[in-house]
Enzyme design. Sequence first.
Site, short mmCIF file in Angstrom:
data_model
loop_
_atom_site.label_atom_id
_atom_site.label_comp_id
_atom_site.label_asym_id
_atom_site.label_seq_id
_atom_site.Cartn_x
_atom_site.Cartn_y
_atom_site.Cartn_z
CB SER A 27 -0.90 0.01 1.25
OG SER A 27 -1.59 1.24 1.40
CE1 TYR B 220 -4.13 -2.05 5.00
CE2 TYR B 220 -3.47 0.23 4.62
CZ TYR B 220 -3.86 -1.00 4.14
OH TYR B 220 -3.98 -1.19 2.79
#
Length: 255
Positions: free
Chosen positions: A146, A160
């Site tokens: 990501s 995350y």
Amino acid sequence: MKIDDLAGKAVLITGSSTGIGAAVARGFGAQGMRVAVHGNSNMEQAEQVAADVRAAGGEAVVLRADVRDATACTELVETACKAFGRLDILINNAGGLVRRSPIRDASDDLFDEVVGLNARSVFSCSRAALPFMERQNGGVIISTTSLAARNGGGGRSVLYAASKGFVSSFTRGLAKEVARFNIRVNAVAPGVIDKPDKSASTPAHQIDAALRMTPMRRQGNLEECVGAYLYLSSHALSSFVTGQVIEVNGGLLMP
């Protein structure tokens, strides 16, 4: 567009019942590939993705597993290999933010869930796939990381971002370790992508702020992520590419 060397290749895509994984599965189906569609809580959607793969000209099986569990990951990979007789490509796509929380309020259970889903699953599935790929004298592993791995993530998403940081570093390290077995390891790092569950995990003001900083001034769509996976999967297109993270973010963050 047909990529000839992908036809007939066997691929397992974790987290492919929805979102980017589902789009990648459909894209692989259009290449005439044999696709193991994986789901856990969305099995009805996984079956629909498999039907779409078949309609596009590929083969498909549907597999269920909780990839937060290492044993389940091993069994998932082994079942996919058994279904197709080999495993040419592993896409470690399963992941998610789980829940936003400031670190001072984050529980051990939340840590375990986020790290299990985003990091342990990549480690466990890759570990399970390596013996098969070594015996085949080659293979491809692609993980979904990501933009958050590089910028620390949006508000209250440190866990995350950190777990995706693991994915990016793991990709580079594993690429060095297994290159001698003709196994290429890369990753794709999507930016702000318009997914069905986006509004549930990301507040509108955070999305708006990101779009203002994105040179293309828009979110990407699921299909715009697929090409990176096709490219990295194809020996004809990317045989000398390993240890790389392909950024798909509209220019929001540049290397």
